[in-house]
Design a protein around this motif. Structure first.
Motif, PDB file in Angstrom:
ATOM      1  N   GLU A 147       0.827  -1.218   0.000  1.00 33.80           N
ATOM      2  CA  GLU A 147       0.000   0.000   0.000  1.00 33.80           C
ATOM      3  C   GLU A 147       0.858   1.264   0.000  1.00 33.80           C
ATOM      4  O   GLU A 147       0.421   2.314  -0.454  1.00 33.80           O
ATOM      5  N   ASP A 148       2.058   1.184   0.541  1.00 31.08           N
ATOM      6  CA  ASP A 148       2.944   2.345   0.620  1.00 31.08           C
ATOM      7  C   ASP A 148       3.885   2.436  -0.577  1.00 31.08           C
ATOM      8  O   ASP A 148       4.603   3.413  -0.739  1.00 31.08           O
ATOM      9  N   ALA A 149       3.913   1.382  -1.395  1.00 38.08           N
ATOM     10  CA  ALA A 149       4.839   1.355  -2.531  1.00 38.08           C
ATOM     11  C   ALA A 149       4.046   1.463  -3.835  1.00 38.08           C
ATOM     12  O   ALA A 149       3.713   2.554  -4.268  1.00 38.08           O
ATOM     13  N   PHE A 150       3.710   0.334  -4.438  1.00 36.43           N
ATOM     14  CA  PHE A 150       3.059   0.354  -5.754  1.00 36.43           C
ATOM     15  C   PHE A 150       1.601  -0.075  -5.687  1.00 36.43           C
ATOM     16  O   PHE A 150       0.975  -0.294  -6.710  1.00 36.43           O
ATOM     17  N   GLY A 151       1.062  -0.196  -4.470  1.00 42.54           N
ATOM     18  CA  GLY A 151      -0.349  -0.540  -4.305  1.00 42.54           C
ATOM     19  C   GLY A 151      -0.624  -2.020  -4.494  1.00 42.54           C
ATOM     20  O   GLY A 151       0.271  -2.801  -4.806  1.00 42.54           O
ATOM     21  N   GLN A 152      -1.873  -2.368  -4.286  1.00 41.47           N
ATOM     22  CA  GLN A 152      -2.314  -3.740  -4.511  1.00 41.47           C
ATOM     23  C   GLN A 152      -2.771  -3.864  -5.957  1.00 41.47           C
ATOM     24  O   GLN A 152      -3.207  -2.879  -6.557  1.00 41.47           O
ATOM     25  N   PRO A 153      -2.658  -5.068  -6.523  1.00 39.59           N
ATOM     26  CA  PRO A 153      -3.152  -5.236  -7.900  1.00 39.59           C
ATOM     27  C   PRO A 153      -4.646  -4.897  -7.972  1.00 39.59           C
ATOM     28  O   PRO A 153      -5.400  -5.245  -7.081  1.00 39.59           O
ATOM     29  N   ASN A 154      -5.030  -4.212  -9.022  1.00 41.85           N
ATOM     30  CA  ASN A 154      -6.419  -3.833  -9.232  1.00 41.85           C
ATOM     31  C   ASN A 154      -6.992  -4.751 -10.308  1.00 41.85           C
ATOM     32  O   ASN A 154      -6.505  -4.761 -11.427  1.00 41.85           O
ATOM     33  N   PRO A 155      -8.043  -5.522  -9.968  1.00 39.00           N
ATOM     34  CA  PRO A 155      -8.610  -6.437 -10.970  1.00 39.00           C
ATOM     35  C   PRO A 155      -9.101  -5.711 -12.224  1.00 39.00           C
ATOM     36  O   PRO A 155      -9.141  -6.292 -13.305  1.00 39.00           O
ATOM     37  N   ASP A 156      -9.433  -4.415 -12.088  1.00 36.71           N
ATOM     38  CA  ASP A 156      -9.882  -3.652 -13.260  1.00 36.71           C
ATOM     39  C   ASP A 156      -8.749  -3.401 -14.258  1.00 36.71           C
ATOM     40  O   ASP A 156      -8.989  -2.978 -15.386  1.00 36.71           O
ATOM     41  N   ASN A 157      -7.507  -3.631 -13.821  1.00 30.05           N
ATOM     42  CA  ASN A 157      -6.359  -3.420 -14.706  1.00 30.05           C
ATOM     43  C   ASN A 157      -5.958  -4.692 -15.454  1.00 30.05           C
ATOM     44  O   ASN A 157      -4.932  -4.719 -16.112  1.00 30.05           O
ATOM     45  N   ILE A 158      -6.767  -5.731 -15.329  1.00 26.03           N
ATOM     46  CA  ILE A 158      -6.485  -6.972 -16.059  1.00 26.03           C
ATOM     47  C   ILE A 158      -7.493  -7.071 -17.191  1.00 26.03           C
ATOM     48  O   ILE A 158      -8.705  -6.996 -16.976  1.00 26.03           O
ATOM     49  N   HIS A 159      -6.980  -7.178 -18.400  1.00 31.96           N
ATOM     50  CA  HIS A 159      -7.842  -7.165 -19.587  1.00 31.96           C
ATOM     51  C   HIS A 159      -7.635  -8.425 -20.416  1.00 31.96           C
ATOM     52  O   HIS A 159      -6.525  -8.950 -20.498  1.00 31.96           O
ATOM     53  N   HIS A 160      -8.723  -8.853 -21.048  1.00 29.82           N
ATOM     54  CA  HIS A 160      -8.655  -9.987 -21.975  1.00 29.82           C
ATOM     55  C   HIS A 160      -8.717  -9.395 -23.376  1.00 29.82           C
ATOM     56  O   HIS A 160      -9.639  -8.650 -23.694  1.00 29.82           O
ATOM     57  N   MET A 161      -7.719  -9.696 -24.178  1.00 32.58           N
ATOM     58  CA  MET A 161      -7.636  -9.129 -25.517  1.00 32.58           C
ATOM     59  C   MET A 161      -7.627 -10.249 -26.543  1.00 32.58           C
ATOM     60  O   MET A 161      -7.207 -11.364 -26.256  1.00 32.58           O
ATOM     61  N   ASP A 162      -8.066  -9.914 -27.743  1.00 31.08           N
ATOM     62  CA  ASP A 162      -8.068 -10.882 -28.832  1.00 31.08           C
ATOM     63  C   ASP A 162      -6.647 -11.058 -29.355  1.00 31.08           C
ATOM     64  O   ASP A 162      -5.922 -10.084 -29.527  1.00 31.08           O
ATOM     65  N   ARG A 163      -6.277 -12.305 -29.591  1.00 31.25           N
ATOM     66  CA  ARG A 163      -4.925 -12.616 -30.041  1.00 31.25           C
ATOM     67  C   ARG A 163      -4.562 -11.897 -31.346  1.00 31.25           C
ATOM     68  O   ARG A 163      -3.396 -11.622 -31.607  1.00 31.25           O
ATOM     69  N   THR A 164      -5.577 -11.556 -32.166  1.00 32.40           N
ATOM     70  CA  THR A 164      -5.306 -10.876 -33.440  1.00 32.40           C
ATOM     71  C   THR A 164      -4.740  -9.473 -33.230  1.00 32.40           C
ATOM     72  O   THR A 164      -4.221  -8.871 -34.158  1.00 32.40           O
ATOM     73  N   LYS A 165      -4.850  -8.940 -32.003  1.00 31.08           N
ATOM     74  CA  LYS A 165      -4.299  -7.598 -31.713  1.00 31.08           C
ATOM     75  C   LYS A 165      -2.774  -7.624 -31.604  1.00 31.08           C
ATOM     76  O   LYS A 165      -2.139  -6.589 -31.497  1.00 31.08           O
TER      77      LYS A 165
END
Length: 149
Positions: free
Chosen positions: A69-87
């Motif tokens: 919490e004092d360094a880089f924070g906890q991972p935010n699930p909203d920052n995990i994205h599923h993308m299409d492999r064609t990208k």
């Protein structure tokens, strides 16, 4: 004459090592002998990192252990994205652990870590690579100057 100390209006040149709890190196300015230069309050360090530096003098070296919490924070699930492999380009197929820079609208690049590749779905984590980690911030002050505002 008073020795300069790091204060809220200091410009600071420093070396730092950032390590994980297991002792593995995460980042270091000493590796290439290129110290970091920052102005307190410029946003390059979190308030908690800056608080560690307050009152330090030139030549002083200290190590601080910072909770996630004092360094880089906890991972935010909203920052995990599923993308299409064609990208992803055929010349660099995504593989887990790979870090890829993604260009945002407006041209800003942010790094994403490939977490999983399943069929045509690629899971990309845009959290800071050190999110959720306790870090040891080992710092040495090289130079302190007052900001010339």
């Amino acid at each position: 004459m008073n020795e300069p100390m790091v204060t809220a209006d200091s410009e600071v040149v420093l070396h730092f090592d950032l390590k994980l709890e297991d002792g593995s190196a995460a980042d270091s300015t000493r590796v290439h002998n290129k110290p970091a230069k920052l102005r307190i309050g410029d946003g390059s360090l979190t308030a908690n990192f800056e608080a560690c530096l307050m009152g330090m003098k030139v030549g002083e070296r200290k190590a601080f252990t910072l909770a996630p919490e004092d360094a880089f924070g906890q991972p935010n699930p909203d920052n995990i994205h599923h993308m299409d492999r064609t990208k992803f380009g055929a010349d660099t197929p995504p593989t887990p652990g790979m870090i890829i820079a993604f260009t945002q609208p407006g041209g800003v690049e942010i790094p994403g870590i490939i977490r999983e590749v399943a069929g045509d779905s690629v899971t990309v984590d845009f959290n800071h690579p050190l999110a959720g980690q306790t870090v040891i911030f080992d710092v040495e002050i090289i130079q302190i100057a007052k900001s010339e505002d």
